[in-house]
Design a protein around this motif. Structure first.
Motif, PDB file in Angstrom:
ATOM      1  N   PHE A 269       0.851  -1.200   0.000  1.00 31.35           N
ATOM      2  CA  PHE A 269       0.000   0.000   0.000  1.00 31.35           C
ATOM      3  C   PHE A 269       0.876   1.235   0.000  1.00 31.35           C
ATOM      4  CE2 PHE A 269      -3.103  -3.080   1.634  1.00 31.35           C
ATOM      5  CZ  PHE A 269      -4.094  -2.866   0.689  1.00 31.35           C
ATOM      6  N   ALA A 270       2.008   1.161   0.702  1.00 27.20           N
ATOM      7  CA  ALA A 270       2.901   2.319   0.782  1.00 27.20           C
ATOM      8  C   ALA A 270       3.417   2.696  -0.606  1.00 27.20           C
ATOM      9  CB  ALA A 270       4.058   2.007   1.724  1.00 27.20           C
ATOM     10  N   LEU A 271       3.765   1.686  -1.405  1.00 34.12           N
ATOM     11  CA  LEU A 271       4.278   1.967  -2.753  1.00 34.12           C
ATOM     12  C   LEU A 271       3.148   2.160  -3.769  1.00 34.12           C
ATOM     13  CD1 LEU A 271       7.096  -0.734  -3.008  1.00 34.12           C
ATOM     14  CD2 LEU A 271       7.475   1.714  -3.244  1.00 34.12           C
ATOM     15  N   GLY A 272       1.978   1.648  -3.431  1.00 40.84           N
ATOM     16  CA  GLY A 272       0.850   1.699  -4.382  1.00 40.84           C
ATOM     17  C   GLY A 272       1.097   0.756  -5.545  1.00 40.84           C
ATOM     18  N   LEU A 273       1.742  -0.362  -5.229  1.00 44.81           N
ATOM     19  CA  LEU A 273       2.197  -1.265  -6.288  1.00 44.81           C
ATOM     20  C   LEU A 273       1.908  -2.723  -5.917  1.00 44.81           C
ATOM     21  CD1 LEU A 273       3.845  -0.809  -8.924  1.00 44.81           C
ATOM     22  CD2 LEU A 273       5.927  -1.196  -7.594  1.00 44.81           C
ATOM     23  N   ARG A 274       1.598  -3.515  -6.937  1.00 40.40           N
ATOM     24  CA  ARG A 274       1.404  -4.949  -6.699  1.00 40.40           C
ATOM     25  C   ARG A 274       1.993  -5.722  -7.881  1.00 40.40           C
ATOM     26  NH1 ARG A 274      -2.619  -6.354 -10.313  1.00 40.40           N
ATOM     27  NH2 ARG A 274      -3.927  -4.581 -10.853  1.00 40.40           N
ATOM     28  N   GLY A 275       2.281  -6.987  -7.640  1.00 43.55           N
ATOM     29  CA  GLY A 275       2.842  -7.776  -8.743  1.00 43.55           C
ATOM     30  C   GLY A 275       2.846  -9.245  -8.429  1.00 43.55           C
TER      31      GLY A 275
ATOM     32  N   PHE B 142      19.067   4.926  -6.891  1.00 40.82           N
ATOM     33  CA  PHE B 142      18.702   5.467  -8.207  1.00 40.82           C
ATOM     34  C   PHE B 142      17.590   4.625  -8.845  1.00 40.82           C
ATOM     35  CE2 PHE B 142      23.196   6.503  -7.516  1.00 40.82           C
ATOM     36  CZ  PHE B 142      23.104   7.894  -7.536  1.00 40.82           C
ATOM     37  N   ILE B 143      17.764   3.301  -8.801  1.00 34.29           N
ATOM     38  CA  ILE B 143      16.716   2.431  -9.399  1.00 34.29           C
ATOM     39  C   ILE B 143      15.429   2.562  -8.584  1.00 34.29           C
ATOM     40  CG2 ILE B 143      16.120   0.131 -10.220  1.00 34.29           C
ATOM     41  CD1 ILE B 143      18.973  -0.680 -10.137  1.00 34.29           C
ATOM     42  N   GLU B 144      15.589   2.632  -7.273  1.00 32.19           N
ATOM     43  CA  GLU B 144      14.400   2.746  -6.415  1.00 32.19           C
ATOM     44  C   GLU B 144      13.609   4.000  -6.794  1.00 32.19           C
ATOM     45  OE1 GLU B 144      15.213   2.145  -2.250  1.00 32.19           O
ATOM     46  OE2 GLU B 144      13.276   3.013  -1.697  1.00 32.19           O
ATOM     47  N   ASN B 145      14.361   5.072  -7.016  1.00 30.96           N
ATOM     48  CA  ASN B 145      13.738   6.324  -7.398  1.00 30.96           C
ATOM     49  C   ASN B 145      13.037   6.215  -8.756  1.00 30.96           C
ATOM     50  OD1 ASN B 145      13.190   8.866  -6.513  1.00 30.96           O
ATOM     51  ND2 ASN B 145      14.785   9.773  -7.812  1.00 30.96           N
ATOM     52  N   GLU B 146      13.682   5.510  -9.685  1.00 33.98           N
ATOM     53  CA  GLU B 146      13.088   5.313 -11.022  1.00 33.98           C
ATOM     54  C   GLU B 146      11.731   4.623 -10.887  1.00 33.98           C
ATOM     55  OE1 GLU B 146      15.337   3.877 -14.662  1.00 33.98           O
ATOM     56  OE2 GLU B 146      16.852   3.635 -13.099  1.00 33.98           O
ATOM     57  N   VAL B 147      11.692   3.591 -10.031  1.00 34.08           N
ATOM     58  CA  VAL B 147      10.431   2.845  -9.852  1.00 34.08           C
ATOM     59  C   VAL B 147       9.366   3.765  -9.265  1.00 34.08           C
ATOM     60  CG1 VAL B 147       9.315   0.910  -8.661  1.00 34.08           C
ATOM     61  CG2 VAL B 147      11.621   0.621  -9.593  1.00 34.08           C
ATOM     62  N   ARG B 148       9.736   4.513  -8.223  1.00 28.64           N
ATOM     63  CA  ARG B 148       8.757   5.396  -7.564  1.00 28.64           C
ATOM     64  C   ARG B 148       8.241   6.460  -8.544  1.00 28.64           C
ATOM     65  NH1 ARG B 148       8.566   4.476  -2.068  1.00 28.64           N
ATOM     66  NH2 ARG B 148      10.344   3.326  -1.237  1.00 28.64           N
ATOM     67  N   GLU B 149       9.157   7.014  -9.352  1.00 30.17           N
ATOM     68  CA  GLU B 149       8.729   8.033 -10.329  1.00 30.17           C
ATOM     69  C   GLU B 149       7.780   7.451 -11.361  1.00 30.17           C
ATOM     70  OE1 GLU B 149      11.991  10.118 -12.098  1.00 30.17           O
ATOM     71  OE2 GLU B 149      12.347  11.281 -10.273  1.00 30.17           O
ATOM     72  N   LEU B 150       8.100   6.225 -11.781  1.00 29.36           N
ATOM     73  CA  LEU B 150       7.227   5.576 -12.770  1.00 29.36           C
ATOM     74  C   LEU B 150       5.832   5.351 -12.204  1.00 29.36           C
ATOM     75  CD1 LEU B 150       9.266   2.813 -14.614  1.00 29.36           C
ATOM     76  CD2 LEU B 150       7.834   4.561 -15.655  1.00 29.36           C
ATOM     77  N   VAL B 151       5.779   4.935 -10.944  1.00 31.12           N
ATOM     78  CA  VAL B 151       4.461   4.721 -10.310  1.00 31.12           C
ATOM     79  C   VAL B 151       3.675   6.036 -10.351  1.00 31.12           C
ATOM     80  CG1 VAL B 151       3.254   4.154  -8.156  1.00 31.12           C
ATOM     81  CG2 VAL B 151       5.277   2.841  -8.812  1.00 31.12           C
ATOM     82  N   SER B 152       4.342   7.134 -10.012  1.00 33.29           N
ATOM     83  CA  SER B 152       3.647   8.439 -10.021  1.00 33.29           C
ATOM     84  C   SER B 152       3.172   8.792 -11.420  1.00 33.29           C
ATOM     85  CB  SER B 152       4.585   9.554  -9.542  1.00 33.29           C
ATOM     86  OG  SER B 152       5.119   9.217  -8.325  1.00 33.29           O
TER      87      SER B 152
END
Ligand code: SF4
Length: 269
Positions: free
Chosen positions: A148-154, A225-235
């Motif tokens: 829920f924190a990331l707003g992501l599932r997989g 850096f990769i973590e940030n890429e993922v978070r930006e993509l989610v946004s």
């Protein structure tokens, strides 16, 4: 919640993500996609039955273990091909062709499993129930993860479990592999899975993409850096799916020539 496949889809074509997720327009599955689904289903089936498969190993000889695994993959493949009959007929894709496409990959899988078990047997001198109980790593298939924190599932193809808190996510990919490293969408996909797993298992920090056609594993290590890429993509995906208008068409027209939504895409403004 955004799915990881939507994130990687966004990297391919934002308009397609919009059509799928907002307009609910989907294309028909292509032959390659169906073969991929069959392959994943076979691997999942074998994974789910691996306890019985390992406990039934009678000989510590590598070739015998390989034959044993091969027989199990073959049995699972026949059953899943039977279940996929309607889909294959709809695509006019012959069963024997689908089988020929996936079998080489499954043979490699059988070899990998056999080697893993054989090495463990040699080292620890165990067989039967004890072999299964002590075997490491063990493989878990189709692992659902969400945050829920990331707003992501997989859903991770496979998690290699070395111990209770040492887990490694793996994605299996068919098709052309890059000369070195990973395709960008695969790198992001793995990074997202590592992040998702990390919420529950803080020691998780790396994962692998297995390029099945060349039998190679390529590593992804999580960093800020990769973590940030993922978070930006989610946004970005969140903004996209709440937009009232579809994004522009892809500038790379090569993507459009093999896109199953070409006609519907042309019809959109
Ligand atoms: S046809 Fe091209 S722009 Fe349209 S959805 Fe497919 S890839 Fe995207």
């Amino acid at each position: 919640m955004i799915s990881v496949s939507t994130l990687t889809g966004y990297l391919y074509c934002a308009r397609k993500v919009y059509m799928n997720n907002v307009l609910r327009i989907y294309g028909q599955k292509r032959k390659e996609a169906v073969s991929g689904t069959i392959m994943h289903a076979v691997i999942e089936h074998v994974n789910n039955n691996e306890k019985e498969i390992v406990e039934a190993i009678e000989s510590p000889v590598l070739e015998d273990i390989e034959i044993h695994y091969r027989a199990n993959y073959n049995k699972a493949l026949s059953a899943i091909l039977d279940k996929s009959n309607i889909e294959l007929e709809r695509l006019k894709h012959k069963k024997e062709n689908a089988m020929a496409e996936v079998w080489p990959v499954l043979l490699e899988e059988a070899k990998l499993r056999a080697r893993n078990v054989h090495e463990f047997m040699q080292k620890h001198n165990v067989i039967g129930k004890e072999l299964w109980e002590r075997l490491a790593p063990k493989y878990v298939s189709e692992v659902s993860v969400a945050s829920f924190a990331l707003g992501l599932r997989g859903r991770i193809d496979r998690v290699e479990k070395h111990s209770e808190d040492c887990l490694i996510p793996l994605e299996m990919k068919t098709g052309k592999a890059p000369k070195e490293g990973l395709w960008d969408n695969h790198r992001i996909q793995l990074a997202a899975y590592i992040l998702l797993l990390k919420e529950k298992y803080p020691n998780v920090n790396e994962g692998y993409v297995e390029y099945l056609d060349i039998g190679e594993r390529r590593q992804v290590v999580l960093n800020p850096f990769i973590e940030n890429e993922v978070r930006e993509l989610v946004s970005k995906v969140k903004v996209l799916v709440s937009s009232a208008v579809p994004p522009e068409k892809e500038s790379n027209k090569a993507k459009c020539t093999k896109c199953e939504l070409r006609e519907q895409c042309e019809a959109l403004n």
